[in-house]
Design an enzyme around this catalytic site. Structure first.
Site, PDB file in Angstrom:
ATOM      1  CB  CYS A 147     -22.476  25.307 -12.586  1.00  0.00           C
ATOM      2  SG  CYS A 147     -21.918  23.867 -13.646  1.00  0.00           S
ATOM      3  CB  CYS A 149     -23.355  25.353 -16.916  1.00  0.00           C
ATOM      4  SG  CYS A 149     -23.298  26.719 -18.242  1.00  0.00           S
TER       5      CYS A 149
HETATM    6  S1  SF4 Z   1     -19.103  21.789 -15.290  1.00  0.00           S
HETATM    7 FE1  SF4 Z   1     -19.906  22.926 -13.662  1.00  0.00          FE
HETATM    8  S2  SF4 Z   1     -19.803  21.391 -11.932  1.00  0.00           S
HETATM    9 FE2  SF4 Z   1     -18.349  20.637 -13.404  1.00  0.00          FE
HETATM   10  S3  SF4 Z   1     -16.372  21.214 -12.733  1.00  0.00           S
HETATM   11 FE3  SF4 Z   1     -17.276  23.073 -14.158  1.00  0.00          FE
HETATM   12  S4  SF4 Z   1     -18.230  24.316 -13.095  1.00  0.00           S
HETATM   13 FE4  SF4 Z   1     -17.848  22.754 -11.682  1.00  0.00          FE
END
Ligand code: SF4
Length: 252
Positions: free
Chosen positions: A140, A248
């Site tokens: 994230c 996030c």
């Molecule tokens: S929510 Fe966060 S951890 Fe999940 S794929 Fe998207 S960016 Fe990556």
């Protein structure tokens, strides 16, 4: 300005985004936020947006995760042509990208897709596949937080669609807050809306809704980290389900 001219909107990587010099100090912005939050409690969403537009002018921006077109519609009624940021992580459902494109084509806003520095393939090569399973905070951070931080340096205030009834973590969402980490004002014009009010607005204005909502996805993020929720669950219960992660990190 016609949204139809925007097509899928602008796309750029955060590393190439120019930043502007701040015109207001963080101390000023904090004072503005505290005063406005007290004064705008109970104000209509349109009035909150009008205050933000008058106060911040060109240094105001909107973010949307494209769960629907409500926020874009609402803001466009007060500030036609305003920029709406969408964090294009590379992991979104096709339905979410379709909703983004439809909002760009039908609302009087400028949708801007903000891309991470690394593509998914580049991230996989550097950190290994499925980083979201092993270290979702790092994923994230690279795909959402850092790109948004970079783009927001060009602004003093941002509007998001966070609501208090989405989850326990969002129960204290202010109408106007101060993001101390970024030194910015945060504006949540529908913070006090209930799910029923949201549905009434969607119905009254024939707003585009991400088709995944009909399948129980009431809060929609990246595909690997989002599941549908059952009746009675918090709308955000399907985000990072089975882990302790609930946000996030973009909403400080
Ligand atoms: S929510 Fe966060 S951890 Fe999940 S794929 Fe998207 S960016 Fe990556």
């Amino acid at each position: 300005m016609s949204g139809a001219r925007n097509g899928a909107g602008r796309r750029d990587r955060w590393g190439g985004v120019p930043t502007l010099e701040g015109v207001t100090t963080a101390t000023d912005l904090r004072e503005i936020a505290v005063e406005a939050d007290a004064r705008l409690q109970g104000a209509a969403a349109h009035d909150v947006i009008a205050w933000a537009a008058e106060t911040f002018g060109e240094r105001l921006v909107v973010t949307s995760s494209m769960g629907d077109g409500l926020l874009a519609h609402l803001v466009s009624q007060v500030v036609p042509g305003i920029e709406v940021l969408f964090l294009d992580t590379g992991y979104h459902f096709a339905e979410t990208l379709g909703t983004r494109d439809a909002v760009a084509a039908t609302s009087d806003v400028r949708v801007r897709s903000v891309l991470p520095l690394l593509t998914v393939a580049e991230q996989d090569a550097r950190y290994g596949a499925r980083l979201y399973d092993r270290d979702p905070d790092a994923c994230c951070r690279m795909r959402k937080v850092e790109p948004l931080d970079a783009v927001l340096r060009g602004y003093d205030a941002w509007i998001s669609g966070n609501r208090r009834d989405e989850s326990a973590e969002r129960a204290d969402t202010p109408v106007v807050g101060f993001d101390a980490r970024r030194g910015m004002v945060t504006i949540h014009p529908i913070a006090t809306w209930t799910g029923r009010q949201v549905q009434a607005y969607l119905d009254a204005h024939h707003i585009l809704v991400n088709p995944l909502q009909d399948e129980g996805y009431l809060s929609i993020g990246c595909a690997p980290c989002t599941r549908a929720v059952a009746a009675g669950e918090d709308p955000r219960a399907g985000r990072w389900a089975g882990t302790s992660k609930t946000e996030c990190g973009i909403h400080a």
